[in-house]
Write a protein that holds these residues in place. Structure first.
Motif, PDB file in Angstrom:
ATOM      1  N   VAL A  87      87.006 -13.980  30.111  1.00 22.68           N
ATOM      2  CA  VAL A  87      86.047 -14.751  30.823  1.00 22.68           C
ATOM      3  C   VAL A  87      86.678 -15.683  31.698  1.00 22.68           C
ATOM      4  CG1 VAL A  87      84.136 -16.281  30.886  1.00 22.68           C
ATOM      5  CG2 VAL A  87      84.154 -14.238  29.235  1.00 22.68           C
ATOM      6  N   ARG A  88      86.406 -15.782  33.082  1.00 22.53           N
ATOM      7  CA  ARG A  88      86.900 -16.815  34.102  1.00 22.53           C
ATOM      8  C   ARG A  88      86.561 -18.221  33.468  1.00 22.53           C
ATOM      9  NH1 ARG A  88      85.392 -14.488  38.715  1.00 22.53           N
ATOM     10  NH2 ARG A  88      87.514 -13.252  38.976  1.00 22.53           N
ATOM     11  N   VAL A  89      87.565 -18.869  33.374  1.00 20.34           N
ATOM     12  CA  VAL A  89      86.874 -20.300  32.892  1.00 20.34           C
ATOM     13  C   VAL A  89      87.474 -21.423  34.136  1.00 20.34           C
ATOM     14  CG1 VAL A  89      87.274 -22.404  31.296  1.00 20.34           C
ATOM     15  CG2 VAL A  89      87.216 -20.125  30.528  1.00 20.34           C
ATOM     16  N   LEU A  90      86.633 -22.090  34.308  1.00 19.95           N
ATOM     17  CA  LEU A  90      87.080 -22.953  35.769  1.00 19.95           C
ATOM     18  C   LEU A  90      86.941 -24.372  35.247  1.00 19.95           C
ATOM     19  CD1 LEU A  90      84.893 -20.943  38.431  1.00 19.95           C
ATOM     20  CD2 LEU A  90      87.383 -20.605  37.705  1.00 19.95           C
ATOM     21  N   GLY A  91      87.591 -25.284  36.076  1.00 18.07           N
ATOM     22  CA  GLY A  91      87.403 -26.898  35.754  1.00 18.07           C
ATOM     23  C   GLY A  91      86.533 -27.220  36.903  1.00 18.07           C
ATOM     24  N   HIS A  92      85.714 -28.137  36.306  1.00 16.62           N
ATOM     25  CA  HIS A  92      84.567 -28.702  37.383  1.00 16.62           C
ATOM     26  C   HIS A  92      85.626 -30.114  38.282  1.00 16.62           C
ATOM     27  CE1 HIS A  92      80.682 -30.700  38.579  1.00 16.62           C
ATOM     28  NE2 HIS A  92      81.620 -31.782  38.509  1.00 16.62           N
TER      29      HIS A  92
END
Length: 259
Positions: A87-92
């Motif tokens: 799963v692609r995890v992104l930082g806010h």
């Protein structure tokens, strides 16, 4: 319900029955929302991306969320299984409409990379006008220098100018309440791009209107969505917990909704 569509929407119309993907703009901290984060580890979820470190600004002119001052074992325990499953995890990152300094944003980005090995970033409260385009382009270039191949989601309050499509990998062209979404219309220039380039985040969607909301997304050519019955009343963060109809919602993502 009918929708007025110009000839330029042929691509969006052809794609409106394509499978959708699911974005998660960020739940509350894993310590207080363990069920939410645990639910994302269920096999087979059609997840496009999951953001960590989000939140509602404490003050109107303050930044929302962020990676914090040190690595958080609870965030790490939520992120590792997602990344392991692909799963692609992104930082806010809260751009605050272009008013936050590059130094602050790059520092936050580097901490996300060091501590959680994120795959990219969501740029919340991203400018949408022509005046903010050059600064956003410069920030995107800096982030891709930090992380080669970084996936960037530009989250706007409304449809941005078409130049932003050359900057972000995906644009959030609607983020807001169902009351506005059900009557919204996509900018015609979006029909020149495939659905995976656009995301809609909608809160306050009643269970009885889920099918209608999915039809709006497909008619407008969005390939990634997140709908919830939670609201932003009393300054609450509508994204911090699962929608009450989570299983029903997930079951409807994929095959097109019949007209």
């Amino acid at each position: 319900m009918s929708y007025l569509i110009s000839p330029g929407y042929r691509r969006a119309l052809a794609a409106r029955k394509a499978p959708l993907r699911l974005a998660v703009p960020g739940f509350a901290h894993p310590l207080v929302a363990p069920a939410e984060w645990g639910g994302l580890q269920r096999a087979g979820l059609p997840l496009d991306w999951v953001a960590i470190g989000g939140g509602v600004p404490v003050e109107p002119d303050g930044a929302s969320g962020g990676p914090g001052a040190r690595q958080d074992p609870y965030w790490l325990s939520a992120v590792v299984p997602l990344r392991t499953s692909g799963v692609r995890v992104l930082g806010h990152l809260d751009v605050r409409y272009g008013t936050r300094s590059f130094g602050e944003l790059l520092s936050d980005a580097q901490r996300y990379l060091n501590w959680y090995r994120v795959d990219g970033f969501t740029l919340a409260r991203c400018p949408a006008d022509e005046a903010g385009l050059s600064g956003t382009r410069r920030m995107a270039g800096a982030l891709r220098t930090l992380l080669d191949g970084a996936y960037l989601v530009l989250s706007h309050d409304a449809h941005p100018g078409p130049g932003y499509a050359d900057v972000g990998d995906q644009l959030v062209t609607y983020a807001g309440p169902w009351s506005g979404y059900r009557w919204s219309r996509a900018a015609e220039w979006t029909a020149d791009h495939p659905p995976e380039r656009f995301c809609h985040l909608v809160h306050g969607v009643p269970r009885t209107h889920l099918d209608e909301a999915l039809r709006v997304a497909r008619w407008q050519g969005a390939g990634t969505v997140y709908f919830t019955d939670r609201t932003d009343r009393d300054a609450l963060d509508p994204w911090e917990s699962l929608p009450g109809y989570w299983d029903d919602f997930v079951s409807r993502i994929g095959p097109g909704v019949s007209e």
